[in-house]
Design a protein around this motif. Structure first.
Motif, PDB file in Angstrom:
ATOM      1  N   GLN A  23      11.631  11.185  -2.130  1.00  0.00           N
ATOM      2  CA  GLN A  23      10.687  10.131  -1.735  1.00  0.00           C
ATOM      3  C   GLN A  23       9.327  10.721  -1.391  1.00  0.00           C
ATOM      4  O   GLN A  23       8.285  10.161  -1.766  1.00  0.00           O
ATOM      5  CB  GLN A  23      11.229   9.350  -0.538  1.00  0.00           C
ATOM      6  N   LEU A  24       9.321  11.852  -0.709  1.00  0.00           N
ATOM      7  CA  LEU A  24       8.055  12.500  -0.338  1.00  0.00           C
ATOM      8  C   LEU A  24       7.313  12.995  -1.576  1.00  0.00           C
ATOM      9  O   LEU A  24       6.085  12.913  -1.649  1.00  0.00           O
ATOM     10  CB  LEU A  24       8.311  13.651   0.634  1.00  0.00           C
ATOM     11  N   GLU A  25       8.057  13.487  -2.555  1.00  0.00           N
ATOM     12  CA  GLU A  25       7.434  13.968  -3.789  1.00  0.00           C
ATOM     13  C   GLU A  25       6.808  12.833  -4.587  1.00  0.00           C
ATOM     14  O   GLU A  25       5.836  13.053  -5.311  1.00  0.00           O
ATOM     15  CB  GLU A  25       8.454  14.728  -4.633  1.00  0.00           C
ATOM     16  N   ASP A  26       7.348  11.621  -4.442  1.00  0.00           N
ATOM     17  CA  ASP A  26       6.766  10.466  -5.130  1.00  0.00           C
ATOM     18  C   ASP A  26       5.366  10.176  -4.611  1.00  0.00           C
ATOM     19  O   ASP A  26       4.524   9.670  -5.347  1.00  0.00           O
ATOM     20  CB  ASP A  26       7.636   9.219  -4.944  1.00  0.00           C
ATOM     21  N   GLY A  27       5.125  10.486  -3.344  1.00  0.00           N
ATOM     22  CA  GLY A  27       3.797  10.348  -2.762  1.00  0.00           C
ATOM     23  C   GLY A  27       3.326   8.926  -2.559  1.00  0.00           C
ATOM     24  O   GLY A  27       2.130   8.685  -2.471  1.00  0.00           O
ATOM     25  N   GLU A  28       4.234   7.961  -2.480  1.00  0.00           N
ATOM     26  CA  GLU A  28       3.824   6.565  -2.348  1.00  0.00           C
ATOM     27  C   GLU A  28       4.116   5.988  -0.969  1.00  0.00           C
ATOM     28  O   GLU A  28       4.165   4.775  -0.804  1.00  0.00           O
ATOM     29  CB  GLU A  28       4.502   5.729  -3.429  1.00  0.00           C
ATOM     30  N   GLN A  29       4.306   6.850   0.029  1.00  0.00           N
ATOM     31  CA  GLN A  29       4.635   6.375   1.366  1.00  0.00           C
ATOM     32  C   GLN A  29       3.361   6.128   2.168  1.00  0.00           C
ATOM     33  O   GLN A  29       2.350   6.798   1.989  1.00  0.00           O
ATOM     34  CB  GLN A  29       5.499   7.407   2.119  1.00  0.00           C
ATOM     35  N   ARG A  30       3.495   5.165   3.063  1.00  0.00           N
ATOM     36  CA  ARG A  30       2.394   4.918   4.001  1.00  0.00           C
ATOM     37  C   ARG A  30       2.389   6.041   5.026  1.00  0.00           C
ATOM     38  O   ARG A  30       3.402   6.703   5.250  1.00  0.00           O
ATOM     39  CB  ARG A  30       2.584   3.581   4.711  1.00  0.00           C
ATOM     40  N   MET A  31       1.276   6.265   5.656  1.00  0.00           N
ATOM     41  CA  MET A  31       1.135   7.358   6.615  1.00  0.00           C
ATOM     42  C   MET A  31       2.156   7.242   7.742  1.00  0.00           C
ATOM     43  O   MET A  31       2.760   8.241   8.132  1.00  0.00           O
ATOM     44  CB  MET A  31      -0.289   7.382   7.188  1.00  0.00           C
ATOM     45  N   ASP A  32       2.372   6.034   8.265  1.00  0.00           N
ATOM     46  CA  ASP A  32       3.345   5.861   9.343  1.00  0.00           C
ATOM     47  C   ASP A  32       4.751   6.233   8.881  1.00  0.00           C
ATOM     48  O   ASP A  32       5.511   6.865   9.613  1.00  0.00           O
ATOM     49  CB  ASP A  32       3.341   4.425   9.868  1.00  0.00           C
ATOM     50  N   ASP A  33       5.090   5.856   7.661  1.00  0.00           N
ATOM     51  CA  ASP A  33       6.407   6.188   7.114  1.00  0.00           C
ATOM     52  C   ASP A  33       6.516   7.682   6.846  1.00  0.00           C
ATOM     53  O   ASP A  33       7.572   8.283   7.056  1.00  0.00           O
ATOM     54  CB  ASP A  33       6.672   5.412   5.828  1.00  0.00           C
ATOM     55  N   LEU A  34       5.443   8.278   6.381  1.00  0.00           N
ATOM     56  CA  LEU A  34       5.431   9.694   6.075  1.00  0.00           C
ATOM     57  C   LEU A  34       5.753  10.524   7.318  1.00  0.00           C
ATOM     58  O   LEU A  34       6.575  11.439   7.274  1.00  0.00           O
ATOM     59  CB  LEU A  34       4.068  10.092   5.505  1.00  0.00           C
ATOM     60  N   THR A  35       5.149  10.186   8.415  1.00  0.00           N
ATOM     61  CA  THR A  35       5.397  10.901   9.670  1.00  0.00           C
ATOM     62  C   THR A  35       6.860  10.803  10.078  1.00  0.00           C
ATOM     63  O   THR A  35       7.476  11.807  10.440  1.00  0.00           O
ATOM     64  CB  THR A  35       4.503  10.330  10.797  1.00  0.00           C
ATOM     65  N   LYS A  36       7.427   9.618   9.982  1.00  0.00           N
ATOM     66  CA  LYS A  36       8.838   9.425  10.325  1.00  0.00           C
ATOM     67  C   LYS A  36       9.747  10.196   9.385  1.00  0.00           C
ATOM     68  O   LYS A  36      10.744  10.789   9.814  1.00  0.00           O
ATOM     69  CB  LYS A  36       9.196   7.939  10.286  1.00  0.00           C
TER      70      LYS A  36
END
Length: 66
Positions: A23-36
């Motif tokens: 999921q992280l490699e896809d790079g489509e997460q919102r910043m709040d989700d990325l931190t979690k």
């Protein structure tokens, strides 16, 4: 008190970690989700390391008892 992640098997923790990495490699997460997600991944790495350490100690102990 034990963390819910402590109850995961090694295989479950690795599977979840691989899922997070994908999921992280896809790079489509919102910043709040990325931190979690990064925090969860960090916790899972710690769980896996601990389980590997315990397994190595048990194997060493088994061979030392012979």
């Amino acid at each position: 008190m034990k963390n819910k992640k402590d109850n995961l098997s090694y295989d479950e923790a690795i599977s979840r970690l691989e899922n997070l990495v994908n999921q992280l490699e896809d790079g489509e997460q919102r910043m709040d989700d990325l931190t979690k997600m990064v925090k969860e991944a960090s916790d899972l790495v710690k769980v896996c390391k601990q389980k590997l350490k315990m397994t190595a100690e048990e194997i060493k102990k088994a061979f030392d008892e012979e």
